[in-house]
Design a protein around this motif. Structure first.
Motif, PDB file in Angstrom:
ATOM      1  N   ILE A  42      50.014  36.526 -28.583  1.00  0.00           N
ATOM      2  CA  ILE A  42      48.804  35.720 -28.714  1.00  0.00           C
ATOM      3  C   ILE A  42      49.025  34.737 -29.857  1.00  0.00           C
ATOM      4  O   ILE A  42      49.122  35.139 -31.020  1.00  0.00           O
ATOM      5  CB  ILE A  42      47.581  36.610 -28.993  1.00  0.00           C
ATOM      6  CG1 ILE A  42      47.420  37.658 -27.877  1.00  0.00           C
ATOM      7  CG2 ILE A  42      46.319  35.771 -29.143  1.00  0.00           C
ATOM      8  CD1 ILE A  42      46.428  38.766 -28.211  1.00  0.00           C
ATOM      9  N   VAL A  43      49.111  33.449 -29.527  1.00  0.00           N
ATOM     10  CA  VAL A  43      49.458  32.416 -30.501  1.00  0.00           C
ATOM     11  C   VAL A  43      48.250  31.508 -30.709  1.00  0.00           C
ATOM     12  O   VAL A  43      47.773  30.889 -29.756  1.00  0.00           O
ATOM     13  CB  VAL A  43      50.658  31.578 -30.018  1.00  0.00           C
ATOM     14  CG1 VAL A  43      51.023  30.516 -31.056  1.00  0.00           C
ATOM     15  CG2 VAL A  43      51.858  32.479 -29.730  1.00  0.00           C
ATOM     16  N   GLY A  44      47.758  31.445 -31.944  1.00  0.00           N
ATOM     17  CA  GLY A  44      46.631  30.549 -32.203  1.00  0.00           C
ATOM     18  C   GLY A  44      45.992  30.804 -33.538  1.00  0.00           C
ATOM     19  O   GLY A  44      46.069  31.906 -34.091  1.00  0.00           O
ATOM     20  N   ALA A  45      45.362  29.773 -34.046  1.00  0.00           N
ATOM     21  CA  ALA A  45      44.760  29.821 -35.375  1.00  0.00           C
ATOM     22  C   ALA A  45      43.482  30.656 -35.388  1.00  0.00           C
ATOM     23  O   ALA A  45      42.829  30.846 -34.368  1.00  0.00           O
ATOM     24  CB  ALA A  45      44.456  28.405 -35.850  1.00  0.00           C
ATOM     25  N   ARG A  46      43.149  31.151 -36.567  1.00  0.00           N
ATOM     26  CA  ARG A  46      41.888  31.833 -36.873  1.00  0.00           C
ATOM     27  C   ARG A  46      41.582  32.983 -35.910  1.00  0.00           C
ATOM     28  O   ARG A  46      40.481  33.033 -35.333  1.00  0.00           O
ATOM     29  CB  ARG A  46      40.733  30.835 -36.899  1.00  0.00           C
ATOM     30  CG  ARG A  46      40.913  29.696 -37.874  1.00  0.00           C
ATOM     31  CD  ARG A  46      39.748  28.713 -37.833  1.00  0.00           C
ATOM     32  NE  ARG A  46      39.576  28.146 -36.512  1.00  0.00           N
ATOM     33  CZ  ARG A  46      40.284  27.117 -36.033  1.00  0.00           C
ATOM     34  NH1 ARG A  46      41.205  26.542 -36.785  1.00  0.00           N
ATOM     35  NH2 ARG A  46      40.076  26.654 -34.812  1.00  0.00           N
ATOM     36  N   PRO A  47      42.503  33.918 -35.709  1.00  0.00           N
ATOM     37  CA  PRO A  47      42.202  35.045 -34.813  1.00  0.00           C
ATOM     38  C   PRO A  47      41.020  35.855 -35.335  1.00  0.00           C
ATOM     39  O   PRO A  47      40.957  36.193 -36.519  1.00  0.00           O
ATOM     40  CB  PRO A  47      43.496  35.859 -34.813  1.00  0.00           C
ATOM     41  CG  PRO A  47      44.221  35.457 -36.060  1.00  0.00           C
ATOM     42  CD  PRO A  47      43.848  34.037 -36.307  1.00  0.00           C
ATOM     43  N   SER A  48      40.084  36.124 -34.459  1.00  0.00           N
ATOM     44  CA  SER A  48      38.911  36.907 -34.831  1.00  0.00           C
ATOM     45  C   SER A  48      39.315  38.351 -35.131  1.00  0.00           C
ATOM     46  O   SER A  48      40.450  38.776 -34.858  1.00  0.00           O
ATOM     47  CB  SER A  48      37.898  36.891 -33.691  1.00  0.00           C
ATOM     48  OG  SER A  48      38.405  37.594 -32.566  1.00  0.00           O
ATOM     49  N   ALA A  49      38.376  39.107 -35.671  1.00  0.00           N
ATOM     50  CA  ALA A  49      38.649  40.514 -35.975  1.00  0.00           C
ATOM     51  C   ALA A  49      39.038  41.274 -34.721  1.00  0.00           C
ATOM     52  O   ALA A  49      39.922  42.140 -34.747  1.00  0.00           O
ATOM     53  CB  ALA A  49      37.418  41.149 -36.634  1.00  0.00           C
ATOM     54  N   GLU A  50      38.376  40.949 -33.595  1.00  0.00           N
ATOM     55  CA  GLU A  50      38.701  41.626 -32.337  1.00  0.00           C
ATOM     56  C   GLU A  50      40.129  41.326 -31.898  1.00  0.00           C
ATOM     57  O   GLU A  50      40.836  42.208 -31.394  1.00  0.00           O
ATOM     58  CB  GLU A  50      37.732  41.200 -31.231  1.00  0.00           C
ATOM     59  CG  GLU A  50      36.280  41.528 -31.502  1.00  0.00           C
ATOM     60  CD  GLU A  50      35.533  40.376 -32.163  1.00  0.00           C
ATOM     61  OE1 GLU A  50      34.312  40.284 -31.936  1.00  0.00           O
ATOM     62  OE2 GLU A  50      36.168  39.578 -32.881  1.00  0.00           O
ATOM     63  N   VAL A  51      40.555  40.087 -32.090  1.00  0.00           N
ATOM     64  CA  VAL A  51      41.917  39.708 -31.709  1.00  0.00           C
ATOM     65  C   VAL A  51      42.928  40.353 -32.649  1.00  0.00           C
ATOM     66  O   VAL A  51      43.962  40.882 -32.203  1.00  0.00           O
ATOM     67  CB  VAL A  51      42.076  38.179 -31.700  1.00  0.00           C
ATOM     68  CG1 VAL A  51      43.531  37.785 -31.431  1.00  0.00           C
ATOM     69  CG2 VAL A  51      41.159  37.554 -30.655  1.00  0.00           C
ATOM     70  N   GLN A  52      42.657  40.323 -33.936  1.00  0.00           N
ATOM     71  CA  GLN A  52      43.570  40.956 -34.897  1.00  0.00           C
ATOM     72  C   GLN A  52      43.747  42.440 -34.592  1.00  0.00           C
ATOM     73  O   GLN A  52      44.839  42.987 -34.751  1.00  0.00           O
ATOM     74  CB  GLN A  52      43.047  40.761 -36.309  1.00  0.00           C
ATOM     75  CG  GLN A  52      43.051  39.313 -36.788  1.00  0.00           C
ATOM     76  CD  GLN A  52      42.514  39.173 -38.194  1.00  0.00           C
ATOM     77  OE1 GLN A  52      42.871  39.940 -39.101  1.00  0.00           O
ATOM     78  NE2 GLN A  52      41.641  38.209 -38.402  1.00  0.00           N
ATOM     79  N   ALA A  53      42.679  43.088 -34.141  1.00  0.00           N
ATOM     80  CA  ALA A  53      42.760  44.522 -33.832  1.00  0.00           C
ATOM     81  C   ALA A  53      43.704  44.791 -32.669  1.00  0.00           C
ATOM     82  O   ALA A  53      44.294  45.886 -32.579  1.00  0.00           O
ATOM     83  CB  ALA A  53      41.362  45.058 -33.511  1.00  0.00           C
ATOM     84  N   LEU A  54      43.890  43.820 -31.786  1.00  0.00           N
ATOM     85  CA  LEU A  54      44.790  44.019 -30.643  1.00  0.00           C
ATOM     86  C   LEU A  54      46.233  44.226 -31.081  1.00  0.00           C
ATOM     87  O   LEU A  54      47.021  44.847 -30.365  1.00  0.00           O
ATOM     88  CB  LEU A  54      44.708  42.821 -29.692  1.00  0.00           C
ATOM     89  CG  LEU A  54      43.374  42.582 -28.986  1.00  0.00           C
ATOM     90  CD1 LEU A  54      43.453  41.329 -28.129  1.00  0.00           C
ATOM     91  CD2 LEU A  54      42.984  43.787 -28.135  1.00  0.00           C
ATOM     92  N   ALA A  55      46.583  43.711 -32.261  1.00  0.00           N
ATOM     93  CA  ALA A  55      47.960  43.834 -32.736  1.00  0.00           C
ATOM     94  C   ALA A  55      48.356  45.289 -32.970  1.00  0.00           C
ATOM     95  O   ALA A  55      49.554  45.590 -33.054  1.00  0.00           O
ATOM     96  CB  ALA A  55      48.150  43.027 -34.012  1.00  0.00           C
ATOM     97  N   ALA A  56      47.388  46.187 -33.088  1.00  0.00           N
ATOM     98  CA  ALA A  56      47.694  47.604 -33.273  1.00  0.00           C
ATOM     99  C   ALA A  56      48.120  48.282 -31.972  1.00  0.00           C
ATOM    100  O   ALA A  56      48.662  49.391 -31.998  1.00  0.00           O
ATOM    101  CB  ALA A  56      46.474  48.329 -33.863  1.00  0.00           C
ATOM    102  N   GLN A  57      47.878  47.617 -30.837  1.00  0.00           N
ATOM    103  CA  GLN A  57      48.257  48.193 -29.560  1.00  0.00           C
ATOM    104  C   GLN A  57      49.739  47.969 -29.288  1.00  0.00           C
ATOM    105  O   GLN A  57      50.295  46.929 -29.671  1.00  0.00           O
ATOM    106  CB  GLN A  57      47.427  47.570 -28.430  1.00  0.00           C
ATOM    107  CG  GLN A  57      45.945  47.868 -28.508  1.00  0.00           C
ATOM    108  CD  GLN A  57      45.175  47.275 -27.349  1.00  0.00           C
ATOM    109  OE1 GLN A  57      44.010  46.927 -27.482  1.00  0.00           O
ATOM    110  NE2 GLN A  57      45.830  47.165 -26.204  1.00  0.00           N
ATOM    111  N   PRO A  58      50.397  48.910 -28.633  1.00  0.00           N
ATOM    112  CA  PRO A  58      51.816  48.732 -28.302  1.00  0.00           C
ATOM    113  C   PRO A  58      52.048  47.489 -27.459  1.00  0.00           C
ATOM    114  O   PRO A  58      51.306  47.222 -26.514  1.00  0.00           O
ATOM    115  CB  PRO A  58      52.158  50.007 -27.518  1.00  0.00           C
ATOM    116  CG  PRO A  58      51.108  50.994 -27.902  1.00  0.00           C
ATOM    117  CD  PRO A  58      49.867  50.207 -28.163  1.00  0.00           C
ATOM    118  N   GLY A  59      53.048  46.696 -27.834  1.00  0.00           N
ATOM    119  CA  GLY A  59      53.443  45.560 -27.022  1.00  0.00           C
ATOM    120  C   GLY A  59      52.621  44.313 -27.223  1.00  0.00           C
ATOM    121  O   GLY A  59      52.701  43.396 -26.399  1.00  0.00           O
ATOM    122  N   ILE A  60      51.841  44.236 -28.289  1.00  0.00           N
ATOM    123  CA  ILE A  60      51.018  43.043 -28.532  1.00  0.00           C
ATOM    124  C   ILE A  60      51.343  42.464 -29.907  1.00  0.00           C
ATOM    125  O   ILE A  60      51.406  43.191 -30.898  1.00  0.00           O
ATOM    126  CB  ILE A  60      49.514  43.348 -28.437  1.00  0.00           C
ATOM    127  CG1 ILE A  60      49.154  43.815 -27.026  1.00  0.00           C
ATOM    128  CG2 ILE A  60      48.686  42.112 -28.819  1.00  0.00           C
ATOM    129  CD1 ILE A  60      47.678  44.119 -26.833  1.00  0.00           C
TER     130      ILE A  60
END
Length: 414
Positions: A265-283
């Protein structure tokens, strides 16, 4: 050259961020034909560094600082006045004063507005030739938000949908021409504002095909990764909704079959919901990057899993221009004239996405390369900015009396 006033809701630079792509090319196009006096807001502190670049294109310019938090609080007062929240969000006495002075000082009789909330600054000058680029039917976007969000957000979004549509209709009825980003957007607004149908047209976005081109650049991915890339402003709710849906409903079964797959996921100002996705495998969530092109160039597939969308998706056209195979939803395809299966791929719903991604990556690499080359050829042929913006000149110059009987298609690019 004659003088022209251009009103834009966000500073039209840098030209690699969402609606700034369209507004920047609009500004450059107009500056070749008029002495442009620009009034705009700066809502991102990083954008102040670009003021000299924008000023260099203009005869004069006014940049009003806008704090999104303060603007949101100010917009709540619109409820007491039974008007659009967006109207008050972009309400600024200093900007209005500058506009009034510029119009009087330079004898301006042509005004171009970009985005409906900026039309309020042209209200005092009905004698001018006024053209508005709505871009999208924003009121319908708020309606879609209301349908997908729980209460109380749904009530707020529903309120804004109805009040903004009322204002959009008022603007369209008083302006000489109203433009949108695609034929479907224009047709939707004709059904919502039938009284203005004869003055509604569209011109689609273009692409800088020299900048967005196949490039020999270093890969940002780890060796062995098969990246499915999504690019966009990651504080924009339709983008947030898209990546959350893809991460929950599509990616897990794909990775169960092929653990090398990675959703980037490439883009400025990731919301808290988007940042939380980074904890999932493969993201991977990158946040702001200096250049999105390497992420697209080295991806296995560019994906646009949007479930809510308005107008043309620049991210799709840019990936196509880079000769990258792109998989889209019907919503992300709206307004883009491309051959399904020949120039891009289409899937609707999680099961179709599972099949489409799996088949695309399991097939011979040459098939995706051929599709990507066809995609770039399509963008070059149909989406250059010069071709897209050419009809605008006649809209600005044509006297309103001659427009009355004009067919809406008169304003669409050939």
């Amino acid at each position: 050259m004659e003088d022209l006033l251009l009103l834009v809701h966000r500073m039209p630079y840098p030209p690699n961020k969402g609606d700034k792509i369209r507004s920047w090319h609009l500004l450059k196009h107009l500056a070749q034909r008029y002495r442009v006096h620009l009034a705009t807001f700066v809502d991102d502190p990083d954008d102040w560094q670009h003021v000299p670049t924008v000023q260099a294109v203009c005869a004069s310019a006014h940049f009003a600082a806008l704090s999104p938090r303060a603007a949101r609080l100010r917009s709540l007062g619109a409820v007491l006045r039974n008007r659009s929240l967006s109207f008050d969000y972009y309400r600024d006495a200093g900007l209005q004063g500058w506009v009034n002075q510029a119009v009087q000082q330079h004898g301006i009789n042509r005004i171009v507005v970009f985005s409906s909330p900026m039309a309020q600054y042209a209200d005092a000058w009905p004698q001018a030739r006024r053209v508005i680029d709505f871009v999208d039917v924003d009121s319908d976007k708020w309606r879609q938000y209301a349908e997908r969000k729980p209460w109380p957000a749904s009530a707020v979004f529903g309120y804004e949908a109805s009040r903004l549509l009322r204002y959009e209709r008022q603007v369209a009825a008083s302006f000489d021409a109203s433009l949108f980003v695609s034929a479907p957007e224009a047709e939707l607004f004709r059904t919502l504002a039938p009284e203005s149908a004869a003055r509604i047209g569209w011109f689609s976005n273009g692409v800088d095909t020299a900048y967005f081109a196949p490039a020999d650049c270093a890969s940002p991915y780890a060796p062995g990764d098969k990246a499915l890339v999504f690019c966009g402003a990651m504080d924009y709710w339709p983008n947030v909704d898209a990546v959350q849906w893809f991460a929950s409903d599509v990616l897990p079964p794909l990775r169960a079959r092929d653990p090398a797959l990675r959703f980037v996921i490439v883009g400025a100002r990731p919301s808290a919901e988007v940042q939380a996705l980074a904890a999932q495998p493969g993201i991977t969530v990158t946040g702001t990057v200096p250049d999105v092109r390497p992420y697209v160039a080295h991806a296995a597939l560019s994906v646009a899993p949007l479930r809510v969308a308005r107008g043309i998706q620049n991210k799709v056209l840019e990936a196509m221009a880079m000769a990258k195979a792109v998989l889209v939803t019907p919503q992300a395809l709206e307004g883009i004239d491309a051959g399904i299966g020949r120039e891009l791929l289409l899937a609707d719903g999680a099961q179709q996405w599972l099949v489409a991604v799996s088949e695309a990556l399991a097939g011979p690499p040459a098939a995706l390369e051929t599709l990507g080359q066809a995609a770039r050829a399509r963008v070059i042929a149909a989406y250059s900015w010069d071709a897209r913006l050419a009809p605008l000149d006649r809209m600005i110059e044509t006297p309103a009396a001659q427009d009355a009987g004009a067919a809406p298609a008169l304003w669409t690019p050939a």
